[in-house]
Design a protein around this motif. Sequence first.
Motif, short mmCIF file in Angstrom:
data_model
loop_
_atom_site.label_atom_id
_atom_site.label_comp_id
_atom_site.label_asym_id
_atom_site.label_seq_id
_atom_site.Cartn_x
_atom_site.Cartn_y
_atom_site.Cartn_z
N ILE A 1 1.01 -1.01 0.33
CA ILE A 1 -0.04 0.16 0.48
C ILE A 1 1.55 1.26 -0.01
N VAL A 2 0.92 2.07 -0.59
CA VAL A 2 1.53 3.74 -1.08
C VAL A 2 0.18 4.81 -0.45
N ILE A 3 0.62 5.86 0.29
CA ILE A 3 -0.31 6.85 0.66
C ILE A 3 0.17 7.90 0.40
N THR A 4 -0.40 8.64 -0.79
CA THR A 4 0.37 10.17 -0.70
C THR A 4 0.34 11.06 -1.23
N GLY A 5 -0.39 12.23 -1.90
CA GLY A 5 -1.10 13.39 -1.91
C GLY A 5 -1.04 13.94 -3.02
N GLU A 6 -2.14 14.48 -3.57
CA GLU A 6 -2.79 14.88 -4.82
C GLU A 6 -1.94 16.87 -4.68
N GLY A 7 -1.17 17.17 -5.83
CA GLY A 7 -1.08 18.39 -5.46
C GLY A 7 0.52 18.35 -5.50
N LYS A 8 0.67 20.08 -4.38
CA LYS A 8 1.95 20.17 -4.68
C LYS A 8 1.91 19.60 -2.27
N ALA A 9 1.18 19.51 -1.87
CA ALA A 9 1.32 19.00 -0.05
C ALA A 9 1.20 17.39 -0.10
N PHE A 10 2.29 16.96 0.99
CA PHE A 10 1.27 15.76 1.24
C PHE A 10 0.15 15.96 2.05
N CYS A 11 -0.35 16.01 3.22
CA CYS A 11 -0.40 16.87 4.34
C CYS A 11 -0.57 17.77 5.05
N ALA A 12 -1.37 18.53 5.22
CA ALA A 12 -1.01 19.75 5.40
C ALA A 12 -1.07 19.61 6.99
N GLY A 13 -1.61 18.61 7.85
CA GLY A 13 -2.31 18.52 9.41
C GLY A 13 -4.02 19.12 9.21
N GLN A 14 -4.59 19.51 10.09
CA GLN A 14 -5.95 19.15 10.69
C GLN A 14 -6.22 20.37 9.86
N ASP A 15 -7.78 20.61 8.73
CA ASP A 15 -7.85 21.91 8.75
C ASP A 15 -8.44 22.89 9.65
N LEU A 16 -7.92 24.10 9.96
CA LEU A 16 -8.72 24.44 10.99
C LEU A 16 -9.26 25.48 10.32
N VAL A 17 -9.87 25.68 9.42
CA VAL A 17 -11.43 26.37 9.27
C VAL A 17 -12.55 25.27 9.53
N GLU A 18 -12.38 23.72 9.84
CA GLU A 18 -13.64 23.03 10.27
C GLU A 18 -13.68 22.75 11.96
N ALA B 1 9.15 1.96 -8.03
CA ALA B 1 9.70 0.69 -8.16
C ALA B 1 9.43 0.08 -6.74
N LEU B 2 9.75 1.01 -5.49
CA LEU B 2 9.77 0.23 -4.29
C LEU B 2 8.49 -0.29 -4.05
N ALA B 3 7.48 0.11 -4.63
CA ALA B 3 6.04 -0.58 -4.51
C ALA B 3 6.23 -1.89 -4.87
N ASN B 4 6.18 -2.00 -5.92
CA ASN B 4 6.75 -2.59 -6.96
C ASN B 4 7.44 -4.23 -6.31
N LYS B 5 8.41 -3.80 -6.01
CA LYS B 5 9.43 -4.74 -5.50
C LYS B 5 8.57 -5.52 -4.09
N LEU B 6 7.98 -4.63 -3.45
CA LEU B 6 7.52 -4.82 -1.90
C LEU B 6 6.51 -5.99 -2.17
N ALA B 7 5.24 -5.86 -3.18
CA ALA B 7 4.18 -6.27 -3.51
C ALA B 7 4.91 -8.20 -4.10
N LYS B 8 5.78 -7.80 -4.86
CA LYS B 8 6.99 -8.96 -5.26
C LYS B 8 7.46 -10.21 -4.22
N MET B 9 7.72 -8.98 -3.17
CA MET B 9 8.43 -10.07 -2.31
C MET B 9 7.85 -11.12 -0.91
N PRO B 10 8.29 -12.05 -0.43
CA PRO B 10 7.49 -12.58 0.69
C PRO B 10 6.56 -12.45 1.40
#
Length: 259
Positions: A50-67, A193-202
């Motif tokens: 599993i890969v977790i990433t972000g769309e756009g320029k940021a990964f995650c800026a933390g809690q939405d202070l507007v909320e 490449a890293l995700a594919n490597k892990l997926a093919k491992m035991p």
Amino acid sequence: MKPILTTVDAGVGTIKLNRPQAYNSVNKSLTLALQQELDRLAEDPSVRAIVITGEGKAFCAGQDLVEVTSPELNPGFESILNEHYAPIITRLRKIPKPIIAAVNGVAAGAGANIALACDIVIAKETASFIQAFSAIGLIPDSGGTYFLPRLIGFQKALAIAMLGDKVTAPEAVQMGMIYKYFPDNTFDEEVLALANKLAKMPTKGLALTKQAFNSALTGSLEDQLAVENKLQLEAAATEDYQEGVDAFLNKRKPEFKGK
């Protein structure tokens, strides 16, 4: 716009935080969707990494202070911590599949600590990590006070938490906070490449390794030796172990199935 985008390809499930207009800051809908998608990928037998990433320029800026500053939207801190953040962190540690945090930009506050709770953290060279809590009078949450001192040491972690220092990706690698960083222009290729490597491992063995390391965070040496004994016996009973030994003896490339 869906707060989470998920794809599955060649054994790799990719979760993308999808609030780029807000630097993928965390709100109720995103956290609940992330929990749901983690559960779905955990249960999908075709997903082996599993890969977790972000769309756009940021990964995650933390809690939405507007909320949290909106009388109509604010779920309250107790709900945010117990129903939104904690379930994500526990899932990241318990899911028996390797999880990569692919930090494509700034990871601040809860966003930084969600990344650090993953199994392997890689980042773009221009990415950064910020414990942003002290700037508004809060403490690190989302497992930050648990993982950060274990990764980089008590003194360094406390200073970063108190001062809110911006830690660049090269600095994060140097201090042992994350695994590696890559040039921005090759980052996506390196993640794949890293995700594919892990997926093919035991991956059954990787799951047991993750379980063993989780146990080592709290147990004694004697306890951990007993854990290793138990889990090694489980690993030795897998089809992947037999395949690995046979491939080694016959000088061929192994074909692991995660069984």
